[in-house]
Design a protein around this motif. Sequence first.
Motif, PDB file in Angstrom:
ATOM      1  N   GLU A   1       1.243   4.226  -2.900  1.00 30.10           N
ATOM      2  CA  GLU A   1       1.097   5.669  -2.616  1.00 30.10           C
ATOM      3  C   GLU A   1       2.318   6.427  -3.130  1.00 30.10           C
ATOM      4  O   GLU A   1       2.186   7.462  -3.789  1.00 30.10           O
ATOM      5  CB  GLU A   1       0.956   5.894  -1.108  1.00 30.10           C
TER       6      GLU A   1
ATOM      7  N   THR B   1       0.846  -1.204   0.000  1.00 28.36           N
ATOM      8  CA  THR B   1       0.000   0.000   0.000  1.00 28.36           C
ATOM      9  C   THR B   1       0.881   1.255   0.000  1.00 28.36           C
ATOM     10  O   THR B   1       0.611   2.207  -0.735  1.00 28.36           O
ATOM     11  CB  THR B   1      -0.913   0.004   1.253  1.00 28.36           C
ATOM     12  N   LYS B   2       1.946   1.210   0.815  1.00 27.57           N
ATOM     13  CA  LYS B   2       2.854   2.362   0.905  1.00 27.57           C
ATOM     14  C   LYS B   2       3.539   2.585  -0.451  1.00 27.57           C
ATOM     15  O   LYS B   2       3.653   3.710  -0.925  1.00 27.57           O
ATOM     16  CB  LYS B   2       3.890   2.101   1.997  1.00 27.57           C
TER      17      LYS B   2
END
Lengths: 294, 129
Positions: free
Chosen positions: A75, A71-72
């Motif tokens: 982003e 997820t990081k």
Amino acid sequence: MKLSYLNKTALMLSVIVSIEVIAVQQVLANSNTPSKWTSAVTERMVKLPMPHLKKRLERDFSQSDLGIELTKKEEDLAYKTNTLSDLKAAVQEADGGLKTELRHQFLDEKRAYLEMVSGKNKLRKKQLSTKLRVFKQMLDGLNEKKNIGSPARQTLMKLQNEASSRFKSSLNAVDSEIFQLSDAPESKYSIKYTKNLHAIEKLSQRLQSHNMNKSPIVDGEPISKADYLRRLVSEAQAEISILDQENTILGYMARLVALDALVLSDEVQEVVVTNSDTAVVVTPALAVDFFMTN
Amino acid sequence: MNINKLFLACAIASITSFTPANAGTIETLERERALAMETILNPELSPSERQAKLDTYKIRLIDLERMVLRDGSLKGRNTPVVRKAFENYDLTFLVHGTTENNLALTDGWLAQVGITTQSLMSASIRKRW
């Protein structure tokens, strides 16, 4: 000025080397990412309703180290894409030394972008491989249940099924013969069993109609657990294939960045050569004036 | 996280734990059936006494036979006891078998072990050497 260009050339060369290293990394696809996802969803959970199982697997992944890191990375990639877009616009508007500087920066950012996508794809592949393994284990478990084993066991099960159907068909006849005609009282077991059977039937109906227990529906048609699992396996397999294809795209991108870096390096070197051609050559004759007076 | 795990464990436990694991149903049936056979063969009992005893056994045997037939834990359990029990429905589930065939308990059992009126009538009395 010349020294600055030389520095840039050296920098360019280092960029080329680093890009080539990345390109090689793409090809070799070495996996030294520390994050892991050991799925808590095991093949035993095949008993759970299928749509719930899929959701559970997704939730399990999103809470894992691997899921959090992915997820990081996604982003970060979104930010990096914005940076690339801004730099591209800036390169088009700039000229002269600033343009060269921005082109260099743009190349460097593209290299960083490729590195990030490569890292993200490695994590994604880990996720998909784990998913695939879990689905395959579940499918194997289902197939094992279907496989009734040795011929002796098959014969036994056939006899048991025959006995069961014979018992069911003669149940009412036996009851009327024994209990009604002979006035014998019904046993405690029989009374309790009938009572419990009604309760079981009610619960079974509720279970059948329960929202979470409904068969998974694909294209408007309810399908079996095994079919649903096979679908999930092929979906995961397809995603892995697409990921491999994306890695090929990344490889091409890395080669393009390397070629762009070479072009930029050549252009910078040409400027250095041109400047050295136009420079004034200091000869002894030009210094004659210095020697004419005391 | 922990609540989720607990919930999941309960869900799986609830699914897997209700399967009955009553392995002794066949043994109990066999014990009761053996007593019924003993009654059939007991020469000391008068016909009325024998019938009264058999009627009592019959009621108990019906329940025990049904317990075996409904025992899910026996499904596919490939052991000699289970195999033998299901090899001959009429002999193991004697009351159900004989009622289905409109036979008395004794007649049904004797037929299953190969003793018929005809075989008895055609038997000759001779000295065993």
